[in-house]
Design a protein around this motif. Sequence first.
Motif, PDB file in Angstrom:
ATOM      1  N   GLU A 217      -2.004   3.597  -4.961  1.00  0.00           N
ATOM      2  CA  GLU A 217      -0.640   3.465  -5.756  1.00  0.00           C
ATOM      3  C   GLU A 217      -0.505   4.859  -6.703  1.00  0.00           C
ATOM      4  OE1 GLU A 217       0.355  -0.449  -7.140  1.00  0.00           O
ATOM      5  OE2 GLU A 217       2.306   0.565  -7.965  1.00  0.00           O
ATOM      6  N   GLY A 218       0.552   5.368  -6.427  1.00  0.00           N
ATOM      7  CA  GLY A 218       0.890   6.677  -7.186  1.00  0.00           C
ATOM      8  C   GLY A 218       0.522   7.867  -6.664  1.00  0.00           C
ATOM      9  N   GLN A 219      -0.022   7.837  -5.405  1.00  0.00           N
ATOM     10  CA  GLN A 219      -0.510   8.940  -4.600  1.00  0.00           C
ATOM     11  C   GLN A 219       0.402   8.874  -3.303  1.00  0.00           C
ATOM     12  OE1 GLN A 219      -2.850  11.157  -5.687  1.00  0.00           O
ATOM     13  NE2 GLN A 219      -2.687  10.093  -7.345  1.00  0.00           N
ATOM     14  N   GLY A 220       0.381   9.928  -2.651  1.00  0.00           N
ATOM     15  CA  GLY A 220       1.185  10.080  -1.165  1.00  0.00           C
ATOM     16  C   GLY A 220       2.558   9.934  -1.525  1.00  0.00           C
ATOM     17  N   ILE A 221       3.305   9.387  -0.744  1.00  0.00           N
ATOM     18  CA  ILE A 221       4.680   9.270  -0.635  1.00  0.00           C
ATOM     19  C   ILE A 221       5.263   8.248  -1.661  1.00  0.00           C
ATOM     20  CG2 ILE A 221       6.870   8.460   0.722  1.00  0.00           C
ATOM     21  CD1 ILE A 221       5.408   9.270   3.300  1.00  0.00           C
TER      22      ILE A 221
ATOM     23  N   ALA B 122       2.636   0.505   4.632  1.00  0.00           N
ATOM     24  CA  ALA B 122       2.771  -0.332   3.301  1.00  0.00           C
ATOM     25  C   ALA B 122       2.566  -2.029   3.861  1.00  0.00           C
ATOM     26  CB  ALA B 122       4.175   0.029   2.530  1.00  0.00           C
ATOM     27  N   SER B 123       3.229  -2.209   4.946  1.00  0.00           N
ATOM     28  CA  SER B 123       3.122  -3.579   5.498  1.00  0.00           C
ATOM     29  C   SER B 123       1.700  -4.091   5.758  1.00  0.00           C
ATOM     30  CB  SER B 123       3.976  -3.681   6.560  1.00  0.00           C
ATOM     31  OG  SER B 123       3.465  -3.157   7.503  1.00  0.00           O
TER      32      SER B 123
ATOM     33  N   MET C  90       6.799  13.425  -2.766  1.00  0.00           N
ATOM     34  CA  MET C  90       5.232  12.822  -2.429  1.00  0.00           C
ATOM     35  C   MET C  90       4.423  13.688  -3.529  1.00  0.00           C
ATOM     36  SD  MET C  90       4.431  14.339   1.312  1.00  0.00           S
ATOM     37  CE  MET C  90       5.837  13.980   2.187  1.00  0.00           C
ATOM     38  N   ARG C  91       3.311  13.052  -3.746  1.00  0.00           N
ATOM     39  CA  ARG C  91       2.280  13.578  -4.789  1.00  0.00           C
ATOM     40  C   ARG C  91       1.167  14.202  -3.527  1.00  0.00           C
ATOM     41  NH1 ARG C  91       2.069  15.010  -9.584  1.00  0.00           N
ATOM     42  NH2 ARG C  91       3.117  13.112 -10.383  1.00  0.00           N
TER      43      ARG C  91
ATOM     44  N   ARG D 225       0.858  -1.332  -0.011  1.00  0.00           N
ATOM     45  CA  ARG D 225      -0.006  -0.169  -0.010  1.00  0.00           C
ATOM     46  C   ARG D 225       0.997   1.227  -0.187  1.00  0.00           C
ATOM     47  NH1 ARG D 225      -4.438  -0.305   4.648  1.00  0.00           N
ATOM     48  NH2 ARG D 225      -2.334  -0.689   5.922  1.00  0.00           N
ATOM     49  N   SER D 226       0.364   2.151  -0.649  1.00  0.00           N
ATOM     50  CA  SER D 226       1.214   3.646  -0.518  1.00  0.00           C
ATOM     51  C   SER D 226       0.721   4.217   0.701  1.00  0.00           C
ATOM     52  CB  SER D 226       0.341   4.438  -1.750  1.00  0.00           C
ATOM     53  OG  SER D 226       1.549   4.876  -2.401  1.00  0.00           O
ATOM     54  N   ALA D 227       1.276   5.313   1.165  1.00  0.00           N
ATOM     55  CA  ALA D 227       0.865   6.044   2.335  1.00  0.00           C
ATOM     56  C   ALA D 227       0.893   7.708   1.958  1.00  0.00           C
ATOM     57  CB  ALA D 227       1.771   5.676   3.629  1.00  0.00           C
ATOM     58  N   LYS D 228      -0.089   8.271   2.408  1.00  0.00           N
ATOM     59  CA  LYS D 228      -0.162   9.947   2.347  1.00  0.00           C
ATOM     60  C   LYS D 228      -0.506  10.293   3.664  1.00  0.00           C
ATOM     61  CE  LYS D 228      -4.987  10.330   0.749  1.00  0.00           C
ATOM     62  NZ  LYS D 228      -5.862  10.556  -0.073  1.00  0.00           N
TER      63      LYS D 228
END
Length: 326
Positions: free
Chosen positions: A172-176, A128-129, A324-325, A2-5
Amino acid sequence: MRSAKIVGVGSYAPPRILTNEDLEKMVDTSNEWIIARTGIRERHIADDKTAASDLALEAARRALEDAKVNSEELDLIIVATVTPDFVFPATACLIQDRLGAKKAAAFDLEAACSGFIYGLSIARGFIASGEYDTVLVIASEVLSKITDWEDRTTCILFGDGAGAAVLKPAEEGQGILSSYLRADGGNWDLLRIPAGGSRILATHDSIDKRLHYMKMEGNKVFKIAVQSMQEAALEGMKRAGVKAEELSLLITHQANARIINAVAKRLGLPSEKVYINLDRYGNTSAASIPLALDEAVKKGRIKKGDLIILVAFGGGFTWASCVMRW
Ligand code: UT7
Protein backbone atom coordinates in the motif's frame (compact mmCIF):
# COMPACT_ATOMS: atom_id res chain seq x y z
CA MET A 1 -7.35 -3.99 -1.34
CA ARG A 2 -3.94 -4.70 -2.86
CA SER A 3 -1.99 -1.99 -4.65
CA ALA A 4 -0.58 -2.59 -8.14
CA LYS A 5 2.69 -1.38 -9.61
CA ILE A 6 4.56 -1.44 -12.90
CA VAL A 7 7.50 -3.84 -12.58
CA GLY A 8 8.81 -3.59 -16.15
CA VAL A 9 8.40 -1.47 -19.28
CA GLY A 10 9.37 -1.85 -22.93
CA SER A 11 8.72 -0.18 -26.25
CA TYR A 12 9.37 -0.60 -29.94
CA ALA A 13 9.03 1.53 -33.07
CA PRO A 14 9.57 0.33 -36.64
CA PRO A 15 12.96 1.38 -38.08
CA ARG A 16 11.81 3.46 -41.07
CA ILE A 17 11.71 7.20 -40.35
CA LEU A 18 9.59 9.74 -42.24
CA THR A 19 10.83 13.31 -41.79
CA ASN A 20 9.00 16.60 -42.28
CA GLU A 21 11.17 17.11 -45.38
CA ASP A 22 9.83 13.82 -46.78
CA LEU A 23 6.27 15.08 -46.16
CA GLU A 24 7.04 18.33 -48.03
CA LYS A 25 7.37 16.15 -51.14
CA MET A 26 4.02 14.42 -50.51
CA VAL A 27 1.59 17.24 -49.57
CA ASP A 28 1.48 21.06 -49.56
CA THR A 29 3.22 21.65 -46.21
CA SER A 30 6.55 22.79 -44.78
CA ASN A 31 8.98 21.67 -42.09
CA GLU A 32 8.58 25.10 -40.44
CA TRP A 33 4.75 24.88 -40.29
CA ILE A 34 4.83 21.36 -38.82
CA ILE A 35 7.41 22.24 -36.16
CA ALA A 36 5.73 25.54 -35.22
CA ARG A 37 2.20 24.08 -35.03
CA THR A 38 2.96 20.64 -33.58
CA GLY A 39 6.60 20.25 -32.45
CA ILE A 40 6.94 17.10 -34.59
CA ARG A 41 10.15 16.62 -36.64
CA GLU A 42 9.90 12.97 -37.66
CA ARG A 43 7.89 9.80 -37.08
CA HIS A 44 8.43 6.02 -37.45
CA ILE A 45 6.40 4.29 -40.15
CA ALA A 46 5.86 0.52 -40.42
CA ASP A 47 6.33 -1.33 -43.70
CA ASP A 48 3.35 -2.81 -45.59
CA LYS A 49 3.66 -6.24 -43.97
CA THR A 50 3.75 -5.01 -40.35
CA ALA A 51 0.59 -5.00 -38.22
CA ALA A 52 -0.19 -3.91 -34.65
CA SER A 53 0.62 -7.33 -33.16
CA ASP A 54 4.14 -7.27 -34.65
CA LEU A 55 5.00 -4.01 -32.89
CA ALA A 56 3.12 -5.12 -29.74
CA LEU A 57 5.01 -8.40 -29.54
CA GLU A 58 8.43 -6.72 -29.55
CA ALA A 59 7.37 -4.13 -26.94
CA ALA A 60 5.87 -6.92 -24.80
CA ARG A 61 9.03 -9.05 -24.97
CA ARG A 62 11.11 -6.06 -23.86
CA ALA A 63 8.74 -5.29 -20.97
CA LEU A 64 8.75 -8.94 -19.80
CA GLU A 65 12.56 -8.99 -19.93
CA ASP A 66 12.73 -5.71 -18.00
CA ALA A 67 10.31 -7.14 -15.39
CA LYS A 68 12.13 -10.51 -15.32
CA VAL A 69 8.72 -12.15 -15.76
CA ASN A 70 8.20 -15.31 -17.82
CA SER A 71 5.25 -15.17 -20.25
CA GLU A 72 3.79 -18.31 -18.63
CA GLU A 73 3.27 -16.31 -15.43
CA LEU A 74 0.90 -13.87 -17.15
CA ASP A 75 -2.72 -13.98 -15.98
CA LEU A 76 -4.07 -11.34 -18.36
CA ILE A 77 -3.00 -9.52 -21.54
CA ILE A 78 -4.73 -6.28 -22.53
CA VAL A 79 -3.97 -4.63 -25.88
CA ALA A 80 -5.10 -1.02 -26.36
CA THR A 81 -5.33 -0.15 -30.05
CA VAL A 82 -7.43 1.51 -32.74
CA THR A 83 -5.48 -0.35 -35.43
CA PRO A 84 -5.95 -4.03 -34.53
CA ASP A 85 -4.67 -6.70 -36.94
CA PHE A 86 -8.29 -7.77 -37.55
CA VAL A 87 -11.75 -6.54 -36.52
CA PHE A 88 -11.71 -9.87 -34.68
CA PRO A 89 -10.12 -11.97 -33.25
CA ALA A 90 -8.54 -9.63 -30.73
CA THR A 91 -4.91 -8.63 -31.23
CA ALA A 92 -4.40 -9.58 -27.55
CA CYS A 93 -5.19 -13.22 -28.46
CA LEU A 94 -2.54 -13.18 -31.19
CA ILE A 95 -0.05 -11.86 -28.62
CA GLN A 96 -1.11 -14.51 -26.07
CA ASP A 97 -0.24 -17.20 -28.64
CA ARG A 98 2.99 -15.60 -29.90
CA LEU A 99 4.28 -15.06 -26.36
CA GLY A 100 3.28 -18.56 -25.25
CA ALA A 101 1.33 -17.06 -22.34
CA LYS A 102 -0.46 -20.37 -21.71
CA LYS A 103 -2.72 -19.40 -18.81
CA ALA A 104 -3.46 -15.77 -19.76
CA ALA A 105 -6.87 -14.32 -20.58
CA ALA A 106 -6.67 -11.74 -23.38
CA PHE A 107 -8.77 -8.92 -24.78
CA ASP A 108 -8.48 -5.69 -26.76
CA LEU A 109 -9.49 -2.32 -25.42
CA GLU A 110 -10.55 0.63 -27.56
CA ALA A 111 -10.29 4.00 -25.85
CA ALA A 112 -8.23 5.66 -28.63
CA CYS A 113 -5.32 7.71 -27.27
CA SER A 114 -6.40 7.11 -23.64
CA GLY A 115 -6.19 3.32 -24.10
CA PHE A 116 -2.97 2.72 -22.16
CA ILE A 117 -4.25 4.47 -19.01
CA TYR A 118 -7.61 2.70 -19.35
CA GLY A 119 -5.59 -0.55 -19.52
CA LEU A 120 -3.52 0.31 -16.44
CA SER A 121 -6.70 1.07 -14.52
CA ILE A 122 -8.29 -2.27 -15.47
CA ALA A 123 -5.07 -4.13 -14.57
CA ARG A 124 -5.01 -2.32 -11.23
CA GLY A 125 -8.60 -3.37 -10.54
CA PHE A 126 -7.96 -7.06 -11.29
CA ILE A 127 -4.84 -7.03 -9.09
CA ALA A 128 -6.62 -5.14 -6.28
CA SER A 129 -9.48 -7.67 -6.26
CA GLY A 130 -6.98 -10.53 -5.97
CA GLU A 131 -8.26 -12.17 -9.15
CA TYR A 132 -4.95 -11.78 -11.02
CA ASP A 133 -1.32 -11.31 -9.97
CA THR A 134 0.49 -10.56 -13.24
CA VAL A 135 -0.97 -8.42 -16.00
CA LEU A 136 0.59 -7.24 -19.27
CA VAL A 137 -0.78 -3.99 -20.72
CA ILE A 138 0.28 -3.17 -24.28
CA ALA A 139 -0.59 -0.21 -26.48
CA SER A 140 0.23 -0.66 -30.14
CA GLU A 141 -0.67 1.46 -33.16
CA VAL A 142 0.03 1.37 -36.88
CA LEU A 143 -1.68 4.69 -37.54
CA SER A 144 0.10 5.00 -40.90
CA LYS A 145 -2.40 2.42 -42.22
CA ILE A 146 -5.44 4.57 -41.37
CA THR A 147 -3.84 7.90 -42.30
CA ASP A 148 -4.96 9.68 -45.45
CA TRP A 149 -1.60 10.53 -47.01
CA GLU A 150 -3.32 13.10 -49.25
CA ASP A 151 -4.79 15.07 -46.30
CA ARG A 152 -2.20 17.56 -45.06
CA THR A 153 -4.27 18.47 -41.99
CA THR A 154 -3.80 14.98 -40.50
CA CYS A 155 -0.99 13.11 -42.28
CA ILE A 156 1.75 15.25 -40.76
CA LEU A 157 0.69 14.25 -37.24
CA PHE A 158 0.76 10.49 -36.88
CA GLY A 159 3.34 7.73 -36.44
CA ASP A 160 3.62 4.05 -35.54
CA GLY A 161 4.90 2.38 -32.35
CA ALA A 162 4.13 0.28 -29.30
CA GLY A 163 4.76 0.32 -25.57
CA ALA A 164 4.08 -2.20 -22.81
CA ALA A 165 4.07 -2.54 -19.03
CA VAL A 166 3.96 -5.54 -16.68
CA LEU A 167 2.01 -5.03 -13.45
CA LYS A 168 2.15 -6.96 -10.18
CA PRO A 169 0.82 -6.50 -6.63
CA ALA A 170 2.53 -3.85 -4.49
CA GLU A 171 2.52 -2.69 -0.89
CA GLU A 172 0.00 0.00 0.00
CA GLY A 173 1.25 3.49 -0.86
CA GLN A 174 3.43 2.08 -3.66
CA GLY A 175 2.74 1.83 -7.39
CA ILE A 176 -0.55 3.22 -8.73
CA LEU A 177 -2.03 5.70 -6.26
CA SER A 178 -4.98 6.82 -8.39
CA SER A 179 -6.58 6.30 -11.76
CA TYR A 180 -9.30 8.42 -13.29
CA LEU A 181 -11.19 7.56 -16.47
CA ARG A 182 -13.72 9.69 -18.32
CA ALA A 183 -15.63 9.70 -21.61
CA ASP A 184 -17.96 11.99 -23.56
CA GLY A 185 -19.49 10.46 -26.68
CA GLY A 186 -21.21 13.75 -27.50
CA ASN A 187 -18.18 14.72 -29.60
CA TRP A 188 -17.64 11.33 -31.23
CA ASP A 189 -17.64 12.84 -34.73
CA LEU A 190 -14.70 15.21 -34.23
CA LEU A 191 -12.15 12.37 -34.45
CA ARG A 192 -13.06 9.12 -36.20
CA ILE A 193 -12.85 6.68 -39.10
CA PRO A 194 -16.28 6.84 -40.77
CA ALA A 195 -16.30 3.48 -42.61
CA GLY A 196 -15.29 -0.12 -42.01
CA GLY A 197 -17.53 -0.73 -38.99
CA SER A 198 -21.15 -1.88 -38.96
CA ARG A 199 -22.49 1.69 -39.50
CA ILE A 200 -20.87 2.18 -42.90
CA LEU A 201 -19.46 -1.03 -44.31
CA ALA A 202 -16.23 -1.20 -46.28
CA THR A 203 -17.50 -1.04 -49.86
CA HIS A 204 -16.07 0.17 -53.16
CA ASP A 205 -18.02 3.39 -52.60
CA SER A 206 -16.68 3.99 -49.08
CA ILE A 207 -13.15 3.38 -50.27
CA ASP A 208 -13.58 5.72 -53.26
CA LYS A 209 -14.78 8.40 -50.82
CA ARG A 210 -11.72 7.76 -48.59
CA LEU A 211 -14.03 7.05 -45.63
CA HIS A 212 -11.75 4.34 -44.23
CA TYR A 213 -9.16 6.98 -43.24
CA MET A 214 -9.00 8.98 -40.03
CA LYS A 215 -10.82 12.36 -40.02
CA MET A 216 -10.21 15.03 -37.40
CA GLU A 217 -11.38 18.56 -36.74
CA GLY A 218 -8.04 19.43 -35.18
CA ASN A 219 -8.83 22.91 -33.97
CA LYS A 220 -11.89 21.85 -31.94
CA VAL A 221 -10.09 18.77 -30.61
CA PHE A 222 -7.15 20.92 -29.51
CA LYS A 223 -9.21 23.10 -27.15
CA ILE A 224 -11.11 20.21 -25.57
CA ALA A 225 -7.86 18.22 -25.18
CA VAL A 226 -6.20 20.96 -23.11
CA GLN A 227 -9.25 21.45 -20.89
CA SER A 228 -9.86 17.72 -20.38
CA MET A 229 -6.25 16.83 -19.61
CA GLN A 230 -6.05 19.63 -17.05
CA GLU A 231 -9.22 18.31 -15.40
CA ALA A 232 -7.94 14.71 -15.45
CA ALA A 233 -4.60 15.71 -13.91
CA LEU A 234 -6.25 17.73 -11.12
CA GLU A 235 -8.76 14.99 -10.29
CA GLY A 236 -6.04 12.31 -10.42
CA MET A 237 -3.86 14.27 -7.99
CA LYS A 238 -6.84 14.88 -5.69
CA ARG A 239 -7.67 11.17 -5.59
CA ALA A 240 -4.02 10.31 -4.89
CA GLY A 241 -3.75 13.03 -2.24
CA VAL A 242 -0.75 14.69 -3.89
CA LYS A 243 0.06 18.24 -5.00
CA ALA A 244 1.53 19.30 -8.35
CA GLU A 245 4.78 20.46 -6.73
CA GLU A 246 5.39 16.92 -5.39
CA LEU A 247 5.41 15.46 -8.93
CA SER A 248 8.75 14.56 -10.51
CA LEU A 249 7.41 14.11 -14.03
CA LEU A 250 4.33 14.67 -16.17
CA ILE A 251 3.88 12.38 -19.19
CA THR A 252 0.90 13.31 -21.32
CA HIS A 253 -0.38 11.81 -24.55
CA GLN A 254 1.99 13.10 -27.22
CA ALA A 255 -0.31 14.80 -29.75
CA ASN A 256 1.02 18.33 -29.99
CA ALA A 257 3.79 20.17 -28.09
CA ARG A 258 1.50 23.21 -27.78
CA ILE A 259 -1.15 21.07 -26.04
CA ILE A 260 1.43 19.51 -23.68
CA ASN A 261 2.93 22.89 -22.78
CA ALA A 262 -0.50 24.43 -22.21
CA VAL A 263 -1.47 21.60 -19.82
CA ALA A 264 1.87 21.86 -17.95
CA LYS A 265 1.43 25.63 -17.61
CA ARG A 266 -2.08 25.26 -16.20
CA LEU A 267 -0.74 22.77 -13.65
CA GLY A 268 2.16 25.08 -12.78
CA LEU A 269 4.79 22.51 -13.80
CA PRO A 270 8.16 23.75 -15.16
CA SER A 271 9.41 22.33 -18.50
CA GLU A 272 12.07 20.14 -16.81
CA LYS A 273 9.21 18.17 -15.20
CA VAL A 274 7.49 17.51 -18.54
CA TYR A 275 8.51 14.66 -20.81
CA ILE A 276 8.23 15.24 -24.56
CA ASN A 277 9.34 12.84 -27.28
CA LEU A 278 6.76 13.57 -29.97
CA ASP A 279 9.43 15.42 -31.95
CA ARG A 280 10.79 11.93 -32.84
CA TYR A 281 7.58 9.84 -32.89
CA GLY A 282 4.66 12.12 -33.78
CA ASN A 283 1.27 11.15 -32.37
CA THR A 284 1.16 7.36 -31.87
CA SER A 285 -2.28 7.36 -30.18
CA ALA A 286 -2.48 4.86 -27.28
CA ALA A 287 1.21 3.95 -27.70
CA SER A 288 2.50 7.46 -27.05
CA ILE A 289 2.43 7.32 -23.23
CA PRO A 290 4.15 3.92 -22.81
CA LEU A 291 6.71 4.87 -25.50
CA ALA A 292 7.52 8.02 -23.52
CA LEU A 293 7.38 6.21 -20.17
CA ASP A 294 9.84 3.53 -21.30
CA GLU A 295 12.21 6.14 -22.72
CA ALA A 296 12.02 8.26 -19.55
CA VAL A 297 12.80 5.24 -17.35
CA LYS A 298 15.71 4.06 -19.54
CA LYS A 299 17.15 7.60 -19.64
CA GLY A 300 17.04 7.85 -15.83
CA ARG A 301 14.40 10.60 -15.86
CA ILE A 302 12.25 8.41 -13.57
CA LYS A 303 13.88 6.86 -10.49
CA LYS A 304 12.61 4.58 -7.76
CA GLY A 305 10.39 6.52 -5.35
CA ASP A 306 9.54 9.29 -7.87
CA LEU A 307 5.95 10.50 -8.03
CA ILE A 308 4.75 10.70 -11.66
CA ILE A 309 1.50 11.41 -13.45
CA LEU A 310 0.29 10.08 -16.80
CA VAL A 311 -2.47 12.05 -18.56
CA ALA A 312 -4.25 11.24 -21.82
CA PHE A 313 -6.95 12.50 -24.16
CA GLY A 314 -8.32 10.93 -27.35
CA GLY A 315 -11.15 10.05 -29.68
CA GLY A 316 -14.47 9.09 -28.19
CA PHE A 317 -13.83 11.46 -26.50
CA THR A 318 -11.97 9.70 -23.72
CA TRP A 319 -9.59 11.17 -21.18
CA ALA A 320 -7.76 9.76 -18.18
CA SER A 321 -4.98 10.13 -15.64
CA CYS A 322 -2.88 7.86 -13.45
CA VAL A 323 -0.68 8.93 -10.53
CA MET A 324 1.98 6.47 -9.40
CA ARG A 325 4.94 6.14 -7.03
CA TRP A 326 7.68 4.53 -9.13
O1 UT7 B 1 -4.55 12.28 -30.54
C1 UT7 B 1 -5.86 12.70 -30.26
C2 UT7 B 1 -5.93 14.11 -29.95
N1 UT7 B 1 -5.50 14.91 -31.07
C3 UT7 B 1 -5.11 16.13 -30.87
O2 UT7 B 1 -5.05 16.54 -29.73
C4 UT7 B 1 -4.80 17.02 -32.05
C5 UT7 B 1 -5.33 18.39 -31.77
N2 UT7 B 1 -5.14 19.35 -32.84
C6 UT7 B 1 -3.94 19.85 -33.23
O3 UT7 B 1 -2.89 19.42 -32.78
C7 UT7 B 1 -3.94 21.04 -34.15
O4 UT7 B 1 -5.26 21.51 -34.29
C8 UT7 B 1 -3.36 20.75 -35.57
C9 UT7 B 1 -1.86 20.56 -35.48
C10 UT7 B 1 -4.02 19.54 -36.17
C11 UT7 B 1 -3.60 21.95 -36.49
O5 UT7 B 1 -3.05 23.13 -35.92
P1 UT7 B 1 -3.93 24.46 -35.80
O6 UT7 B 1 -3.08 25.47 -35.18
O7 UT7 B 1 -5.19 24.08 -35.08
O8 UT7 B 1 -4.19 24.83 -37.31
P2 UT7 B 1 -5.58 25.00 -38.09
O9 UT7 B 1 -6.24 23.68 -38.27
O10 UT7 B 1 -6.36 26.10 -37.44
O11 UT7 B 1 -5.07 25.50 -39.50
C12 UT7 B 1 -4.38 26.76 -39.64
C13 UT7 B 1 -4.03 26.94 -41.11
C14 UT7 B 1 -5.18 26.68 -42.07
O12 UT7 B 1 -5.09 27.61 -43.13
P3 UT7 B 1 -6.01 28.93 -43.14
O13 UT7 B 1 -7.43 28.42 -43.11
O14 UT7 B 1 -5.63 29.70 -41.91
O15 UT7 B 1 -5.62 29.58 -44.41
C15 UT7 B 1 -4.89 25.31 -42.60
O16 UT7 B 1 -5.43 25.07 -43.88
O17 UT7 B 1 -3.00 26.02 -41.48
C16 UT7 B 1 -3.38 25.30 -42.66
N3 UT7 B 1 -2.81 23.95 -42.58
C17 UT7 B 1 -1.57 23.65 -43.01
N4 UT7 B 1 -0.60 24.40 -43.57
C18 UT7 B 1 0.56 23.80 -43.87
C19 UT7 B 1 -3.37 22.84 -42.07
N5 UT7 B 1 -2.51 21.81 -42.16
C20 UT7 B 1 -1.39 22.29 -42.74
C21 UT7 B 1 -0.16 21.71 -43.09
N6 UT7 B 1 0.80 22.50 -43.64
N7 UT7 B 1 0.12 20.41 -42.87
